[in-house]
Design a protein around this motif. Structure first.
Motif, PDB file in Angstrom:
ATOM      1  N   ILE A  80      24.283 -19.017 -16.610  1.00 48.73           N
ATOM      2  CA  ILE A  80      23.844 -20.393 -16.329  1.00 48.73           C
ATOM      3  C   ILE A  80      24.725 -21.020 -15.255  1.00 48.73           C
ATOM      4  O   ILE A  80      24.246 -21.798 -14.426  1.00 48.73           O
ATOM      5  N   GLN A  81      26.007 -20.682 -15.248  1.00 46.42           N
ATOM      6  CA  GLN A  81      26.876 -21.131 -14.158  1.00 46.42           C
ATOM      7  C   GLN A  81      26.309 -20.680 -12.807  1.00 46.42           C
ATOM      8  O   GLN A  81      26.302 -21.430 -11.833  1.00 46.42           O
ATOM      9  N   ARG A  84      22.825 -22.744 -12.155  1.00 51.88           N
ATOM     10  CA  ARG A  84      22.675 -24.175 -12.467  1.00 51.88           C
ATOM     11  C   ARG A  84      22.274 -25.010 -11.251  1.00 51.88           C
ATOM     12  O   ARG A  84      21.560 -26.006 -11.385  1.00 51.88           O
ATOM     13  N   GLU A  85      22.686 -24.588 -10.054  1.00 53.25           N
ATOM     14  CA  GLU A  85      22.312 -25.352  -8.860  1.00 53.25           C
ATOM     15  C   GLU A  85      20.826 -25.223  -8.554  1.00 53.25           C
ATOM     16  O   GLU A  85      20.232 -26.111  -7.944  1.00 53.25           O
ATOM     17  N   LEU A  87      18.464 -24.885 -10.925  1.00 56.49           N
ATOM     18  CA  LEU A  87      17.676 -25.501 -11.994  1.00 56.49           C
ATOM     19  C   LEU A  87      17.366 -26.948 -11.639  1.00 56.49           C
ATOM     20  O   LEU A  87      18.244 -27.694 -11.208  1.00 56.49           O
ATOM     21  N   GLU A 106      22.174 -27.366 -22.387  1.00 52.20           N
ATOM     22  CA  GLU A 106      22.288 -28.614 -21.626  1.00 52.20           C
ATOM     23  C   GLU A 106      23.706 -28.804 -21.096  1.00 52.20           C
ATOM     24  O   GLU A 106      23.916 -29.206 -19.950  1.00 52.20           O
ATOM     25  N   LEU A 108      25.970 -26.434 -20.515  1.00 50.44           N
ATOM     26  CA  LEU A 108      26.235 -25.428 -19.486  1.00 50.44           C
ATOM     27  C   LEU A 108      25.526 -25.761 -18.173  1.00 50.44           C
ATOM     28  O   LEU A 108      26.064 -25.532 -17.087  1.00 50.44           O
ATOM     29  N   ALA A 109      24.315 -26.308 -18.278  1.00 49.45           N
ATOM     30  CA  ALA A 109      23.541 -26.629 -17.070  1.00 49.45           C
ATOM     31  C   ALA A 109      24.064 -27.882 -16.370  1.00 49.45           C
ATOM     32  O   ALA A 109      23.877 -28.065 -15.169  1.00 49.45           O
ATOM     33  N   ARG A 110      24.694 -28.774 -17.142  1.00 52.61           N
ATOM     34  CA  ARG A 110      25.265 -30.020 -16.615  1.00 52.61           C
ATOM     35  C   ARG A 110      24.212 -30.912 -15.958  1.00 52.61           C
ATOM     36  O   ARG A 110      24.491 -31.592 -14.957  1.00 52.61           O
ATOM     37  N   LYS A 111      23.005 -30.879 -16.503  1.00 53.77           N
ATOM     38  CA  LYS A 111      21.952 -31.770 -16.005  1.00 53.77           C
ATOM     39  C   LYS A 111      20.844 -31.831 -17.053  1.00 53.77           C
ATOM     40  O   LYS A 111      20.698 -30.921 -17.875  1.00 53.77           O
ATOM     41  N   ASP A 278      33.000 -22.056 -19.989  1.00 47.30           N
ATOM     42  CA  ASP A 278      32.468 -22.881 -18.906  1.00 47.30           C
ATOM     43  C   ASP A 278      33.479 -23.901 -18.390  1.00 47.30           C
ATOM     44  O   ASP A 278      33.214 -24.586 -17.406  1.00 47.30           O
TER      45      ASP A 278
END
Length: 281
Positions: A80-81, A84-85, A87, A106, A108-111, A278
């Motif tokens: 996911i790291q 993530r950009e 997503l 959520e 891990l995705a930070r959004k 993370d």
């Protein structure tokens, strides 16, 4: 559904690829798959199913409205790291990762994302999975229908609250193994009473299929169906008596409770591991 990007290329990913194409849910050219580094596996899936693969994330996510997380759960943080950009809020993120909660994804995705978390079982490989699905509040009605259709390609789908997924894991997620264990016992007993193994296996499989179909189609409970087969003084009664004396039913109940408890324990440990991984070094 316009395009699906599948992250991970293991057996569960392949089950969905096969189901999607067999049910003509989406054109094969719009099914994309990637993994960490196993090019041989990607080549195999391309050759077998005619799907697309790439390690270029811009190409992978271009036009994708469904993103399936199908890597090993322990690798979720790293995966996911990496993505993530790419997503975006309009995408539906579908997770088949055992033990990885919606809140962990959520985090891990930070959004904010529309997320569906599922618990399929290995019978997805033959289109017979019993899958439970939970989702967050961002999932739209249209995405609910997409989810229903997607999981319908690998079997039966039931929508549940996320807190119920541990119980589902203990029951149907691990369930195929319990049935295989029962089949092992029936096969061994068949040999001991003088039946050839191949013939016994055919009889056992058909017996299980028939019994499952009876439970599925009959309005009677499993208890009623069992009692109807169990004549006083007959062979079935003799067999059931031995099962009861050995506490087989209670053993199955304890088995499912233990698997459910282990799912909760593993989920808690995995969440801590992923969120720690993370953190910035």
């Amino acid at each position: 559904m316009n395009k699906i990007a599948i992250i991970g290329a293991g057996s569960m990913a392949e089950a969905f690829i096969s189901g999607i194409l067999e049910n003509e849910l989406i054109d094969r050219k719009n099914v994309w798959v990637t993994n960490h580094s196993n090019k041989e596996r990607l080549n195999s899936l391309r050759e077998r199913y005619g799907v697309s693969s790439t390690y270029d994330l811009n190409v992978l996510f271009d036009g994708a409205d469904i993103v399936m997380l199908a890597m090993k759960p322990k690798d979720a943080a790293t995966a996911i790291q990496a993505i993530r950009e790419q997503l975006t809020e309009h995408m539906l993120v579908v997770s088949v990762l055992a033990g990885v909660s919606i809140s962990t994804i959520e985090t891990l995705a930070r959004k904010p994302l529309s997320i569906v978390r599922s618990m399929p079982n290995t019978s997805a490989a033959v289109g017979k999975s019993a899958t439970a699905v939970a989702m967050n509040q961002r999932v739209t009605n249209e995405q609910v229908e997409i989810t229903r259709n997607l999981f319908g390609t690998v079997g039966l789908t039931t929508f549940v609250e996320e807190k119920q997924l541990d119980a589902v894991t203990g029951l149907s997620g691990s369930g195929p193994a319990y049935i295989y264990y029962l089949i092992e016992a029936m096969e061994k007993s068949a040999v001991e009473v003088g039946l050839e193994k191949e013939m016994a296996s055919e009889l056992i499989v058909q017996t299980l299929l028939g019994a499952a179909e009876m439970v599925k189609k009959s309005s009677k409970s499993s208890t009623q169906l069992r009692k109807e087969v169990t004549s006083p003084g007959g062979t079935t009664e003799a067999g059931i008596k031995v099962l009861e004396e050995n506490g087989v039913q209670q053993a199955f109940i304890s088995c499912i409770k233990a698997a459910t408890a282990q799912s909760k324990k593993m989920g808690t440990a995995l969440r801590s591991q992923l969120e720690t991984a993370d953190q910035p070094s």
